[in-house]
Design a protein around this motif. Structure first.
Motif, PDB file in Angstrom:
ATOM      1  N   HIS A 149       0.859  -1.295   0.072  1.00 62.10           N
ATOM      2  CA  HIS A 149      -0.142   0.037  -0.104  1.00 62.10           C
ATOM      3  C   HIS A 149       0.747   1.329   0.134  1.00 62.10           C
ATOM      4  CE1 HIS A 149      -3.616  -2.657   0.988  1.00 62.10           C
ATOM      5  NE2 HIS A 149      -2.708  -3.353   1.775  1.00 62.10           N
ATOM      6  N   ARG A 150       2.045   1.214  -0.923  1.00 63.88           N
ATOM      7  CA  ARG A 150       2.836   2.404  -0.635  1.00 63.88           C
ATOM      8  C   ARG A 150       2.148   3.619  -1.145  1.00 63.88           C
ATOM      9  NH1 ARG A 150       8.334   2.067  -1.037  1.00 63.88           N
ATOM     10  NH2 ARG A 150       8.242   0.137  -1.989  1.00 63.88           N
ATOM     11  N   ALA A 151       1.345   3.730  -1.957  1.00 65.56           N
ATOM     12  CA  ALA A 151       0.810   4.702  -2.638  1.00 65.56           C
ATOM     13  C   ALA A 151      -0.363   5.467  -1.536  1.00 65.56           C
ATOM     14  CB  ALA A 151       0.128   4.401  -3.986  1.00 65.56           C
ATOM     15  N   GLN A 152      -0.799   4.582  -0.672  1.00 70.38           N
ATOM     16  CA  GLN A 152      -1.782   4.929   0.199  1.00 70.38           C
ATOM     17  C   GLN A 152      -1.461   5.529   1.308  1.00 70.38           C
ATOM     18  OE1 GLN A 152      -3.925   0.835  -0.969  1.00 70.38           O
ATOM     19  NE2 GLN A 152      -5.282   2.203   0.403  1.00 70.38           N
ATOM     20  N   LEU A 153      -0.197   5.198   1.911  1.00 72.65           N
ATOM     21  CA  LEU A 153       0.394   5.513   3.026  1.00 72.65           C
ATOM     22  C   LEU A 153       1.280   6.516   3.240  1.00 72.65           C
ATOM     23  CD1 LEU A 153       0.985   1.943   4.489  1.00 72.65           C
ATOM     24  CD2 LEU A 153      -0.784   3.561   5.218  1.00 72.65           C
ATOM     25  N   PRO A 154       1.308   7.765   3.861  1.00 70.72           N
ATOM     26  CA  PRO A 154       2.367   8.477   4.159  1.00 70.72           C
ATOM     27  C   PRO A 154       3.733   8.033   3.995  1.00 70.72           C
ATOM     28  CG  PRO A 154       0.619   8.941   5.384  1.00 70.72           C
ATOM     29  CD  PRO A 154       0.461   7.547   4.910  1.00 70.72           C
ATOM     30  N   ALA A 159       9.371   5.631   6.793  1.00 67.81           N
ATOM     31  CA  ALA A 159      10.442   6.363   7.529  1.00 67.81           C
ATOM     32  C   ALA A 159      10.592   5.805   8.874  1.00 67.81           C
ATOM     33  CB  ALA A 159      10.577   7.843   7.341  1.00 67.81           C
ATOM     34  N   ALA A 160       9.147   5.865   9.603  1.00 65.52           N
ATOM     35  CA  ALA A 160       9.454   5.641  10.820  1.00 65.52           C
ATOM     36  C   ALA A 160       9.741   3.836  10.950  1.00 65.52           C
ATOM     37  CB  ALA A 160       8.085   5.695  11.559  1.00 65.52           C
ATOM     38  N   TYR A 161       9.129   3.341  10.218  1.00 66.95           N
ATOM     39  CA  TYR A 161       9.252   1.808  10.172  1.00 66.95           C
ATOM     40  C   TYR A 161      10.880   1.483   9.937  1.00 66.95           C
ATOM     41  CZ  TYR A 161       9.603  -3.175   8.635  1.00 66.95           C
ATOM     42  OH  TYR A 161       9.861  -4.391   8.624  1.00 66.95           O
ATOM     43  N   ASP A 162      11.642   2.242   9.037  1.00 67.17           N
ATOM     44  CA  ASP A 162      12.679   2.033   8.746  1.00 67.17           C
ATOM     45  C   ASP A 162      13.727   2.193   9.861  1.00 67.17           C
ATOM     46  OD1 ASP A 162      12.398   1.143   6.165  1.00 67.17           O
ATOM     47  OD2 ASP A 162      12.853   3.158   5.198  1.00 67.17           O
ATOM     48  N   ALA A 163      13.382   3.308  10.558  1.00 62.87           N
ATOM     49  CA  ALA A 163      14.234   3.774  11.826  1.00 62.87           C
ATOM     50  C   ALA A 163      13.977   2.805  12.865  1.00 62.87           C
ATOM     51  CB  ALA A 163      13.685   5.237  12.437  1.00 62.87           C
ATOM     52  N   ILE A 164      12.843   2.369  13.290  1.00 61.38           N
ATOM     53  CA  ILE A 164      12.615   1.520  14.256  1.00 61.38           C
ATOM     54  C   ILE A 164      13.378   0.208  13.895  1.00 61.38           C
ATOM     55  CG2 ILE A 164      10.814   0.048  15.426  1.00 61.38           C
ATOM     56  CD1 ILE A 164       8.801   2.441  14.956  1.00 61.38           C
ATOM     57  N   GLY A 165      13.168  -0.369  12.683  1.00 60.64           N
ATOM     58  CA  GLY A 165      13.982  -1.659  12.248  1.00 60.64           C
ATOM     59  C   GLY A 165      15.259  -1.629  12.365  1.00 60.64           C
ATOM     60  N   ARG A 166      16.227  -0.429  12.018  1.00 63.86           N
ATOM     61  CA  ARG A 166      17.624  -0.450  12.028  1.00 63.86           C
ATOM     62  C   ARG A 166      18.013  -0.406  13.694  1.00 63.86           C
ATOM     63  NH1 ARG A 166      16.777   3.680   7.950  1.00 63.86           N
ATOM     64  NH2 ARG A 166      16.878   5.257   9.560  1.00 63.86           N
ATOM     65  N   ILE A 192       3.103   8.154  21.855  1.00 63.61           N
ATOM     66  CA  ILE A 192       4.237   9.286  21.235  1.00 63.61           C
ATOM     67  C   ILE A 192       4.311   9.096  19.714  1.00 63.61           C
ATOM     68  CG2 ILE A 192       6.522  10.433  21.391  1.00 63.61           C
ATOM     69  CD1 ILE A 192       6.088   9.774  24.343  1.00 63.61           C
ATOM     70  N   GLN A 193       4.648   7.495  19.448  1.00 65.30           N
ATOM     71  CA  GLN A 193       4.738   7.641  17.930  1.00 65.30           C
ATOM     72  C   GLN A 193       3.677   7.884  17.090  1.00 65.30           C
ATOM     73  OE1 GLN A 193       7.675   5.828  15.915  1.00 65.30           O
ATOM     74  NE2 GLN A 193       6.452   7.376  14.996  1.00 65.30           N
ATOM     75  N   ARG A 194       2.243   7.391  17.607  1.00 66.12           N
ATOM     76  CA  ARG A 194       0.914   7.867  16.992  1.00 66.12           C
ATOM     77  C   ARG A 194       0.899   9.580  17.043  1.00 66.12           C
ATOM     78  NH1 ARG A 194      -3.946   4.020  18.299  1.00 66.12           N
ATOM     79  NH2 ARG A 194      -4.210   4.667  16.079  1.00 66.12           N
ATOM     80  N   ASP A 195       1.343  10.002  17.848  1.00 63.10           N
ATOM     81  CA  ASP A 195       1.085  11.633  17.815  1.00 63.10           C
ATOM     82  C   ASP A 195       2.008  12.046  16.903  1.00 63.10           C
ATOM     83  OD1 ASP A 195      -0.694  11.364  19.939  1.00 63.10           O
ATOM     84  OD2 ASP A 195       0.320  12.017  21.455  1.00 63.10           O
ATOM     85  N   HIS A 196       3.260  11.539  16.776  1.00 61.02           N
ATOM     86  CA  HIS A 196       4.174  12.110  15.734  1.00 61.02           C
ATOM     87  C   HIS A 196       3.792  11.814  14.362  1.00 61.02           C
ATOM     88  CE1 HIS A 196       7.962  13.576  17.530  1.00 61.02           C
ATOM     89  NE2 HIS A 196       7.412  12.981  18.683  1.00 61.02           N
ATOM     90  N   LEU A 197       3.319  10.853  14.025  1.00 58.58           N
ATOM     91  CA  LEU A 197       2.703  10.252  12.739  1.00 58.58           C
ATOM     92  C   LEU A 197       1.662  11.222  12.473  1.00 58.58           C
ATOM     93  CD1 LEU A 197       3.024   6.441  12.871  1.00 58.58           C
ATOM     94  CD2 LEU A 197       4.388   8.295  11.368  1.00 58.58           C
ATOM     95  N   ARG A 198       0.769  11.667  13.289  1.00 56.36           N
ATOM     96  CA  ARG A 198      -0.537  12.400  13.018  1.00 56.36           C
ATOM     97  C   ARG A 198      -0.228  13.782  12.906  1.00 56.36           C
ATOM     98  NH1 ARG A 198      -4.958   9.750  17.324  1.00 56.36           N
ATOM     99  NH2 ARG A 198      -4.822   7.536  16.106  1.00 56.36           N
ATOM    100  N   GLU A 199       0.970  14.087  13.641  1.00 50.16           N
ATOM    101  CA  GLU A 199       1.328  15.643  13.581  1.00 50.16           C
ATOM    102  C   GLU A 199       2.052  15.911  11.888  1.00 50.16           C
ATOM    103  OE1 GLU A 199       4.155  16.223  16.580  1.00 50.16           O
ATOM    104  OE2 GLU A 199       2.372  16.166  18.229  1.00 50.16           O
ATOM    105  N   ASP A 200       2.841  14.680  11.707  1.00 46.30           N
ATOM    106  CA  ASP A 200       3.245  14.834  10.330  1.00 46.30           C
ATOM    107  C   ASP A 200       2.392  14.909   9.287  1.00 46.30           C
ATOM    108  OD1 ASP A 200       6.011  14.824  11.269  1.00 46.30           O
ATOM    109  OD2 ASP A 200       6.195  12.526  10.936  1.00 46.30           O
TER     110      ASP A 200
END
Length: 207
Positions: A149-154, A159-166, A192-200
């Motif tokens: 769902h790359r086209a549907q998701l911001p 970016a968050a997934y990549d940072a968490i995974g690393r 806090i993660q949810r809030d950051h994503l919503r702010e973005d």
């Protein structure tokens, strides 16, 4: 008819397996309830350590003020280290909470049709735990959602997934928060993660 009836098992008493199946769901609900009560107790200590008034804590926790006072007094002598709520922390519980929060945002963005929806629902209801195996499974499900769902998701979700995974792939010491449990850190990081994503997302919409 007698021959037909004889093909079905006849139970004179409950078997251990039957009783186990009956009680399994009840045990999950009870366990989740006990864990939530303990988590709420710890959150009261965190908020008190931040200097919040007991009346404010009582309102947010929907507890009576005497109950809050009792909990605060019980642990009042324990020193509270400064609470770091910055997003970029690398201890496992914090990263697991961030992963959980990200998965919830992905599930909501895809109206519950995400691969990870069942997993996050089970986590929220206390039927699953963020064990190492559970974290690996949730990462696989999120990866599938982000790819499909790359086209549907911001872009902030990827970016968050990549940072968490690393960070999860590089072992680190636990955070120096002896009086803050792993459960509390997961809970804080999740929100806090949810809030950051919503702010973005709000910033992207305004732009």
């Amino acid at each position: 008819m007698a021959g037909e009836e004889s093909t079905h098992p006849s139970y004179e008493t409950l078997t251990e397996d039957q009783a186990g199946r009956i009680l399994a769901g009840m045990n999950e609900v009870i366990r989740a309830g006990e864990e939530m009560r303990q988590l709420r107790t710890e959150m009261v200590q965190v908020l008190a350590g931040l200097g919040w008034s007991q009346s404010r804590i009582a309102r947010l926790t929907e507890m009576s003020q005497p109950a809050v006072s009792k909990q605060v007094a019980k642990h009042g002598g324990d020193p509270q280290p400064p609470l770091d709520v910055s997003l970029d922390q690398h201890d496992p519980p914090w990263l697991e909470g961030r992963l959980w929060g990200l998965a919830e945002e992905v599930s909501e963005a895809l109206d519950g049709a995400a691969h990870c929806t069942g997993h996050v629902t089970a986590l929220a209801r206390g039927r699953r735990r963020l064990t190492p195996q559970g974290v690996d499974e949730l990462r696989r499900l999120l990866e599938a959602d982000l790819r499909a769902h790359r086209a549907q998701l911001p872009g902030s979700h990827r970016a968050a997934y990549d940072a968490i995974g690393r960070a999860l792939d590089v072992p680190t010491k636990a955070a120096a928060t002896a009086t803050t449990s792993a459960s509390v850190r997961r809970t804080l990081a999740r929100q806090i993660q949810r809030d950051h994503l919503r702010e973005d997302a709000s910033g992207s919409t305004r732009n």
